[in-house]
Scaffold this motif. Sequence first.
Motif, short mmCIF file in Angstrom:
data_model
loop_
_atom_site.label_atom_id
_atom_site.label_comp_id
_atom_site.label_asym_id
_atom_site.label_seq_id
_atom_site.Cartn_x
_atom_site.Cartn_y
_atom_site.Cartn_z
N VAL A 1 5.00 10.53 -5.72
CA VAL A 1 6.32 11.05 -6.08
C VAL A 1 6.19 12.04 -7.23
N LEU A 2 5.19 11.86 -8.10
CA LEU A 2 4.94 12.84 -9.14
C LEU A 2 4.62 14.19 -8.51
N VAL A 3 3.86 14.14 -7.44
CA VAL A 3 3.49 15.38 -6.75
C VAL A 3 4.71 16.03 -6.12
N LEU A 4 5.64 15.21 -5.62
CA LEU A 4 6.88 15.73 -5.05
C LEU A 4 7.67 16.48 -6.11
N ILE B 1 0.88 15.34 0.22
CA ILE B 1 0.54 14.82 1.55
C ILE B 1 -0.69 13.93 1.48
N VAL B 2 -1.72 14.41 0.79
CA VAL B 2 -2.98 13.66 0.72
C VAL B 2 -2.79 12.33 -0.01
N THR B 3 -2.15 12.37 -1.18
CA THR B 3 -2.02 11.15 -1.96
C THR B 3 -1.08 10.14 -1.33
N LEU B 4 -0.06 10.62 -0.61
CA LEU B 4 0.89 9.70 0.02
C LEU B 4 0.24 8.91 1.15
N ALA C 1 0.83 -1.21 0.00
CA ALA C 1 0.00 0.00 0.00
C ALA C 1 0.86 1.26 0.00
N PHE C 2 1.94 1.27 0.81
CA PHE C 2 2.78 2.46 0.87
C PHE C 2 3.50 2.68 -0.46
N GLU C 3 3.99 1.60 -1.06
CA GLU C 3 4.69 1.73 -2.34
C GLU C 3 3.75 2.21 -3.45
N GLN C 4 2.50 1.74 -3.41
CA GLN C 4 1.51 2.24 -4.37
C GLN C 4 1.31 3.74 -4.19
N GLY C 5 1.19 4.15 -2.93
CA GLY C 5 1.02 5.57 -2.66
C GLY C 5 2.23 6.38 -3.09
N SER C 6 3.42 5.80 -2.97
CA SER C 6 4.64 6.53 -3.34
C SER C 6 4.74 6.70 -4.87
N VAL D 1 -4.79 34.32 0.17
CA VAL D 1 -5.89 33.73 -0.59
C VAL D 1 -5.37 32.62 -1.49
N GLY D 2 -4.27 32.89 -2.20
CA GLY D 2 -3.71 31.89 -3.10
C GLY D 2 -3.29 30.62 -2.37
N LEU D 3 -2.61 30.77 -1.22
CA LEU D 3 -2.12 29.60 -0.49
C LEU D 3 -3.25 28.81 0.15
N VAL D 4 -4.21 29.52 0.75
CA VAL D 4 -5.32 28.82 1.41
C VAL D 4 -6.17 28.05 0.40
N LEU D 5 -6.50 28.69 -0.71
CA LEU D 5 -7.30 28.00 -1.72
C LEU D 5 -6.52 26.83 -2.34
N ALA D 6 -5.22 27.01 -2.48
CA ALA D 6 -4.38 25.93 -3.02
C ALA D 6 -4.45 24.71 -2.12
N ALA D 7 -4.34 24.94 -0.81
CA ALA D 7 -4.39 23.82 0.15
C ALA D 7 -5.78 23.23 0.25
N ALA D 8 -6.80 24.10 0.30
CA ALA D 8 -8.17 23.63 0.45
C ALA D 8 -8.61 22.79 -0.74
N GLN D 9 -8.17 23.17 -1.93
CA GLN D 9 -8.55 22.43 -3.13
C GLN D 9 -8.11 20.97 -3.02
N GLN D 10 -6.94 20.73 -2.42
CA GLN D 10 -6.41 19.37 -2.31
C GLN D 10 -6.88 18.64 -1.05
N PHE D 11 -6.88 19.34 0.09
CA PHE D 11 -7.30 18.69 1.33
C PHE D 11 -8.81 18.48 1.37
N GLY D 12 -9.51 19.02 0.36
CA GLY D 12 -10.92 18.70 0.22
C GLY D 12 -11.15 17.33 -0.37
N GLY D 13 -10.08 16.67 -0.84
CA GLY D 13 -10.15 15.27 -1.24
C GLY D 13 -10.24 14.98 -2.72
#
Length: 478
Positions: free
Chosen positions: A67-70, A413-416, A58-63, A272-284
């Motif tokens: 890793v593309l996101v990294l 963070i979310v995808t890993l 499972a961890f290797e699948q997540g990586s 605004v840019g940073l909060v929306l950037a994070a919210a877009q992803q941590f929203g799932g």
Amino acid sequence: MPDVSGAPDTPPDIPAEGKRKVWFWSFLIAVGGFLFGFDTGVISGALLFIKVDFRLNAFEQGSVVSVLVLGAMAGALMAGRLADQIGRKRLIGLEGVVFLVGTLIAVLSTEYWMLMVARLVLGLAVGAASATVPPYLSEISLKSFRGRLLSLNQLMITVGILVAYMVNLAFAGTENWRAMIGMGAIPALVMIVSSLWILPESPAWLMAHGQVDRAHRFFSSLSDGATADRIIEARREERWEKEEEKETRQEQATRAGWRVLLTEGVRPALIVGLVLAAAQQFGGINTIIYYAPTIIEQTGLTASNAIFYSIAIGIINLLSAVAAVWLIERAGRRALLVFSFAVMTVTMALLGLSFVAHWDPLVSLVFMVLYIAGYGVGAGPVFWTLIGEIFPPRARAVGSGASTATNWVSNFIVTLVFLSVVQAIGEGQTFWIFAVISGLALLFSSRFVPETRNRDFPVIDQDLQTRFGRRPRGARSV
């Protein structure tokens, strides 16, 4: 009056032919968005077969996914400065080369570590493209349909995701994950060819680097010399491009670099840019995009059926993005954003409940589709539109880069950890966390996000400063 934030907004002066040119160039620029979507979406189906070939846990699948996101984080951070140094056009071509190299490494991978390298290289290109495309589109656009041009980036991302899902389905019968990933070489070549022979350089970048004659030729190609003269003169009137200024825009950018984002006037836009950037992803959102087949497979369906049903998600994602292109100039950015986060909050909560209560798999699929629709009409395109509009001109490239990098950090963070968190607390409970975050994003957007539709930057900035309790500075830019 000309729109000095990009190309002019003068319908009588810019004929239909000129507008068609802008749209044509914009579609080619947005191929970077297409590859963003393709390379993030194609792994969802390929992973079902990669995990078998390479015996991944499972961890290797997540990586492999994350890793593309990294790489994208690094690519986004580098793109802003590179775009200012070498130009938007050249950077688009360079990104195409990196896309092509990463694709070839992936296709030839024989071990887990080689695939990781390939995904990291692809991530560099994806991140750089995601930070380059919005400001490039903004700087060649017309104010009257700037929002539609900027939302074109999100539209092409969704097209890329849907095409990736269809490619996955086409090769699912043979389990040929290499062919799935290899199809990304075609749009990469389009980016390279476009940069070399078709795309114009951003007129804003040309003027910032003292190439006024080339900027004049750009505007003349859209209308005529007299109109180009008026546009150039209007752009000279911007505070930081006045002749009496001792420093040129280029010198300011070189001296300030990332520090310009921390200045008092730019800070609200950065927040605004940073909060929306994070919210877009941590929203799932990307747990659905990346892991849709995996999630659906866990309901008991076969791999091929899981990929088939995931296409429904891709289609809805695309249709909602098309709707956003139409709505973004009518309903406005802020209204779409608030509506979007409200829908995401409710549907993600219901999706979590469907897993906890063990409802029929098709019910879970319905909630996933509704969630995607809510995201696709608002949070998806509006974020990419806003980061091309809320930053002052001298901070636009680095502001877009910082926001995009934050988006990718959150994505990483979310995808890993997603699959690991699901194993620890369950699917439903994990989706409820996303619902809470979407709810908080709804509150933030209602309070702090300004409307940017059909507004020049000084007016947008006044609204933004007021929302953060700062005294408006009149019509002057930062």
